[in-house]
Design a protein around this motif. Structure first.
Motif, PDB file in Angstrom:
ATOM      1  N   VAL A  49      -0.001 -11.840 -23.988  1.00 52.87           N
ATOM      2  CA  VAL A  49      -0.769 -10.642 -24.312  1.00 52.87           C
ATOM      3  C   VAL A  49      -0.054  -9.458 -23.668  1.00 52.87           C
ATOM      4  O   VAL A  49       0.382  -9.539 -22.517  1.00 52.87           O
ATOM      5  N   CYS A  50       0.122  -8.386 -24.436  1.00 54.22           N
ATOM      6  CA  CYS A  50       0.782  -7.178 -23.939  1.00 54.22           C
ATOM      7  C   CYS A  50      -0.249  -6.064 -23.864  1.00 54.22           C
ATOM      8  O   CYS A  50      -0.970  -5.815 -24.844  1.00 54.22           O
ATOM      9  N   PHE A  51      -0.309  -5.411 -22.715  1.00 57.90           N
ATOM     10  CA  PHE A  51      -1.298  -4.347 -22.533  1.00 57.90           C
ATOM     11  C   PHE A  51      -0.800  -3.320 -21.529  1.00 57.90           C
ATOM     12  O   PHE A  51       0.140  -3.570 -20.765  1.00 57.90           O
ATOM     13  N   THR A  52      -1.422  -2.160 -21.587  1.00 63.86           N
ATOM     14  CA  THR A  52      -1.178  -1.096 -20.618  1.00 63.86           C
ATOM     15  C   THR A  52      -2.304  -1.131 -19.602  1.00 63.86           C
ATOM     16  O   THR A  52      -3.465  -1.341 -19.969  1.00 63.86           O
ATOM     17  N   THR A  53      -1.962  -0.937 -18.352  1.00 60.73           N
ATOM     18  CA  THR A  53      -2.960  -0.741 -17.303  1.00 60.73           C
ATOM     19  C   THR A  53      -2.743   0.651 -16.738  1.00 60.73           C
ATOM     20  O   THR A  53      -1.625   1.005 -16.358  1.00 60.73           O
ATOM     21  N   ILE A  54      -3.817   1.430 -16.698  1.00 54.94           N
ATOM     22  CA  ILE A  54      -3.768   2.767 -16.099  1.00 54.94           C
ATOM     23  C   ILE A  54      -4.666   2.743 -14.872  1.00 54.94           C
ATOM     24  O   ILE A  54      -5.862   2.446 -14.972  1.00 54.94           O
ATOM     25  N   VAL A  55      -4.071   3.017 -13.723  1.00 51.95           N
ATOM     26  CA  VAL A  55      -4.783   3.073 -12.449  1.00 51.95           C
ATOM     27  C   VAL A  55      -4.959   4.551 -12.124  1.00 51.95           C
ATOM     28  O   VAL A  55      -3.980   5.306 -12.089  1.00 51.95           O
ATOM     29  N   GLU A  56      -6.247   4.957 -11.905  1.00 50.34           N
ATOM     30  CA  GLU A  56      -6.527   6.366 -11.666  1.00 50.34           C
ATOM     31  C   GLU A  56      -7.518   6.535 -10.523  1.00 50.34           C
ATOM     32  O   GLU A  56      -8.600   5.961 -10.592  1.00 50.34           O
ATOM     33  N   PRO A  57      -7.175   7.275  -9.473  1.00 49.17           N
ATOM     34  CA  PRO A  57      -5.878   7.917  -9.274  1.00 49.17           C
ATOM     35  C   PRO A  57      -4.783   6.879  -9.043  1.00 49.17           C
ATOM     36  O   PRO A  57      -5.065   5.721  -8.739  1.00 49.17           O
ATOM     37  N   GLY A  58      -3.547   7.315  -9.205  1.00 53.59           N
ATOM     38  CA  GLY A  58      -2.409   6.424  -9.015  1.00 53.59           C
ATOM     39  C   GLY A  58      -2.412   5.822  -7.623  1.00 53.59           C
ATOM     40  O   GLY A  58      -2.957   6.404  -6.686  1.00 53.59           O
ATOM     41  N   SER A  59      -1.800   4.655  -7.495  1.00 47.11           N
ATOM     42  CA  SER A  59      -1.807   3.953  -6.214  1.00 47.11           C
ATOM     43  C   SER A  59      -0.442   3.350  -5.929  1.00 47.11           C
ATOM     44  O   SER A  59      -0.058   2.338  -6.537  1.00 47.11           O
ATOM     45  N   GLU A  60       0.267   3.960  -5.000  1.00 44.71           N
ATOM     46  CA  GLU A  60       1.550   3.407  -4.577  1.00 44.71           C
ATOM     47  C   GLU A  60       1.357   2.041  -3.931  1.00 44.71           C
ATOM     48  O   GLU A  60       2.177   1.147  -4.093  1.00 44.71           O
ATOM     49  N   GLY A  61       0.238   1.854  -3.235  1.00 49.03           N
ATOM     50  CA  GLY A  61      -0.045   0.557  -2.627  1.00 49.03           C
ATOM     51  C   GLY A  61      -0.206  -0.536  -3.673  1.00 49.03           C
ATOM     52  O   GLY A  61       0.309  -1.637  -3.509  1.00 49.03           O
ATOM     53  N   PHE A  62      -0.897  -0.232  -4.765  1.00 51.13           N
ATOM     54  CA  PHE A  62      -1.057  -1.182  -5.865  1.00 51.13           C
ATOM     55  C   PHE A  62       0.313  -1.534  -6.437  1.00 51.13           C
ATOM     56  O   PHE A  62       0.620  -2.703  -6.678  1.00 51.13           O
ATOM     57  N   GLU A  63       1.152  -0.516  -6.646  1.00 54.93           N
ATOM     58  CA  GLU A  63       2.502  -0.735  -7.172  1.00 54.93           C
ATOM     59  C   GLU A  63       3.313  -1.605  -6.213  1.00 54.93           C
ATOM     60  O   GLU A  63       3.986  -2.555  -6.639  1.00 54.93           O
ATOM     61  N   ASN A  64       3.255  -1.283  -4.934  1.00 53.32           N
ATOM     62  CA  ASN A  64       4.009  -2.059  -3.946  1.00 53.32           C
ATOM     63  C   ASN A  64       3.518  -3.496  -3.852  1.00 53.32           C
ATOM     64  O   ASN A  64       4.313  -4.423  -3.660  1.00 53.32           O
ATOM     65  N   ALA A  65       2.210  -3.703  -3.997  1.00 54.58           N
ATOM     66  CA  ALA A  65       1.673  -5.066  -3.954  1.00 54.58           C
ATOM     67  C   ALA A  65       2.277  -5.908  -5.075  1.00 54.58           C
ATOM     68  O   ALA A  65       2.647  -7.068  -4.857  1.00 54.58           O
ATOM     69  N   LEU A  66       2.394  -5.333  -6.274  1.00 51.34           N
ATOM     70  CA  LEU A  66       3.020  -6.062  -7.383  1.00 51.34           C
ATOM     71  C   LEU A  66       4.474  -6.389  -7.063  1.00 51.34           C
ATOM     72  O   LEU A  66       4.942  -7.499  -7.305  1.00 51.34           O
ATOM     73  N   ARG A  67       5.189  -5.418  -6.513  1.00 48.76           N
ATOM     74  CA  ARG A  67       6.598  -5.646  -6.161  1.00 48.76           C
ATOM     75  C   ARG A  67       6.731  -6.752  -5.107  1.00 48.76           C
ATOM     76  O   ARG A  67       7.622  -7.586  -5.185  1.00 48.76           O
ATOM     77  N   ILE A  68       5.832  -6.742  -4.133  1.00 50.03           N
ATOM     78  CA  ILE A  68       5.870  -7.781  -3.096  1.00 50.03           C
ATOM     79  C   ILE A  68       5.554  -9.145  -3.701  1.00 50.03           C
ATOM     80  O   ILE A  68       6.268 -10.126  -3.454  1.00 50.03           O
ATOM     81  N   LEU A  69       4.499  -9.235  -4.509  1.00 50.58           N
ATOM     82  CA  LEU A  69       4.132 -10.514  -5.123  1.00 50.58           C
ATOM     83  C   LEU A  69       5.269 -11.085  -5.961  1.00 50.58           C
ATOM     84  O   LEU A  69       5.609 -12.265  -5.860  1.00 50.58           O
ATOM     85  N   TYR A  70       5.863 -10.252  -6.804  1.00 55.08           N
ATOM     86  CA  TYR A  70       6.938 -10.725  -7.674  1.00 55.08           C
ATOM     87  C   TYR A  70       8.190 -11.040  -6.864  1.00 55.08           C
ATOM     88  O   TYR A  70       8.904 -11.988  -7.159  1.00 55.08           O
ATOM     89  N   GLY A  71       8.439 -10.261  -5.813  1.00 48.68           N
ATOM     90  CA  GLY A  71       9.580 -10.535  -4.935  1.00 48.68           C
ATOM     91  C   GLY A  71       9.419 -11.842  -4.180  1.00 48.68           C
ATOM     92  O   GLY A  71      10.367 -12.632  -4.067  1.00 48.68           O
ATOM     93  N   LEU A  72       8.222 -12.070  -3.665  1.00 45.31           N
ATOM     94  CA  LEU A  72       7.969 -13.340  -2.973  1.00 45.31           C
ATOM     95  C   LEU A  72       8.149 -14.516  -3.929  1.00 45.31           C
ATOM     96  O   LEU A  72       8.705 -15.552  -3.549  1.00 45.31           O
ATOM     97  N   ALA A  73       7.704 -14.357  -5.165  1.00 45.44           N
ATOM     98  CA  ALA A  73       7.895 -15.425  -6.156  1.00 45.44           C
ATOM     99  C   ALA A  73       9.378 -15.681  -6.366  1.00 45.44           C
ATOM    100  O   ALA A  73       9.810 -16.840  -6.441  1.00 45.44           O
ATOM    101  N   GLY A  74      10.168 -14.619  -6.448  1.00 46.52           N
ATOM    102  CA  GLY A  74      11.615 -14.760  -6.615  1.00 46.52           C
ATOM    103  C   GLY A  74      12.286 -15.430  -5.433  1.00 46.52           C
ATOM    104  O   GLY A  74      13.320 -16.082  -5.581  1.00 46.52           O
ATOM    105  N   ASP A  75      11.682 -15.287  -4.268  1.00 49.20           N
ATOM    106  CA  ASP A  75      12.210 -15.904  -3.043  1.00 49.20           C
ATOM    107  C   ASP A  75      11.560 -17.262  -2.754  1.00 49.20           C
ATOM    108  O   ASP A  75      11.674 -17.781  -1.644  1.00 49.20           O
ATOM    109  N   HIS A  76      10.856 -17.805  -3.726  1.00 52.27           N
ATOM    110  CA  HIS A  76      10.212 -19.130  -3.610  1.00 52.27           C
ATOM    111  C   HIS A  76       9.191 -19.181  -2.477  1.00 52.27           C
ATOM    112  O   HIS A  76       9.042 -20.205  -1.815  1.00 52.27           O
ATOM    113  N   GLN A  77       8.466 -18.076  -2.281  1.00 42.63           N
ATOM    114  CA  GLN A  77       7.471 -17.996  -1.220  1.00 42.63           C
ATOM    115  C   GLN A  77       6.041 -17.976  -1.763  1.00 42.63           C
ATOM    116  O   GLN A  77       5.126 -17.494  -1.095  1.00 42.63           O
TER     117      GLN A  77
END
Length: 182
Positions: A94-122
């Motif tokens: 499923v392809c969708f847009t998510t709009i977070v309002e107001p914007g959240s750098e913390g939300f963005e960073n959490a996604l980066r951390i989760l995906y990075g940890l997955a890439g590092d087998h953590q």
């Protein structure tokens, strides 16, 4: 930083179309490809709303005890404090847009951390961090509060997030997965 990140464990993909920094805090806009079986646990956010706009496939959203299926062309806004989760219960992405309002750098960073940890087998096979400290940091910076029985974990996650902060672990996660390369 990469605009598109892929979770190699669960195969989901997120493209940052507009970040909180780009929009001076106005919105965070993500394009998400959620694979079959993917989704989030029951949770709520205190500080922002989330609008889901489906482009293809069907996105299942649970609001408290009510379940909605959003097909292509449909959208739904989840207000701050509303208990919700989203899942892909179909056999296709499923392809969708998510709009977070107001914007959240913390939300963005959490996604980066989760995906990075997955890439590092953590992470486990569902993409959940194996480290409880990492889980606490991600929960805190994403403003994702567990709902249902998971709400009992809030004080424990708060304590772990405090420990991650004073030990430097939180700073280490952000430096590894969220800092622009110079």
């Amino acid at each position: 930083m990469e605009r598109t990140i892929v979770n190699p464990v669960i195969k989901d993909q997120v493209t940052f179309k507009q970040t909180a920094k780009d929009m001076r805090g106005g919105v965070t806009r993500l394009e998400v490809t959620l694979m079959p079986g993917g989704g989030t646990p029951l949770h709520y956010h205190r500080n922002f709303s989330e609008t889901f706009i489906v482009h293809s496939g069907a996105l299942t959203i649970q609001l408290k005890k009510r379940t909605l299926i959003l097909d292509a062309g449909h959208q739904l806004t989840v207000e701050p404090g509303q208990l919700h989760r989203f899942t892909n219960t179909t056999a296709a992405a499923v392809c969708f847009t998510t709009i977070v309002e107001p914007g959240s750098e913390g939300f963005e960073n959490a996604l980066r951390i989760l995906y990075g940890l997955a890439g590092d087998h953590q992470t486990d096979e569902k993409g959940t961090p194996r480290s409880l400290l990492a889980l606490a940091v991600v929960s805190n910076i994403s403003d994702m509060r567990p709902g249902g029985a998971g709400a009992l974990m809030i004080p424990f996650l708060g304590l772990l997030n405090f420990i991650a902060g004073i030990s430097g672990y939180r700073r280490k996660l952000v430096a590894r997965y969220c800092v622009y390369a110079q």
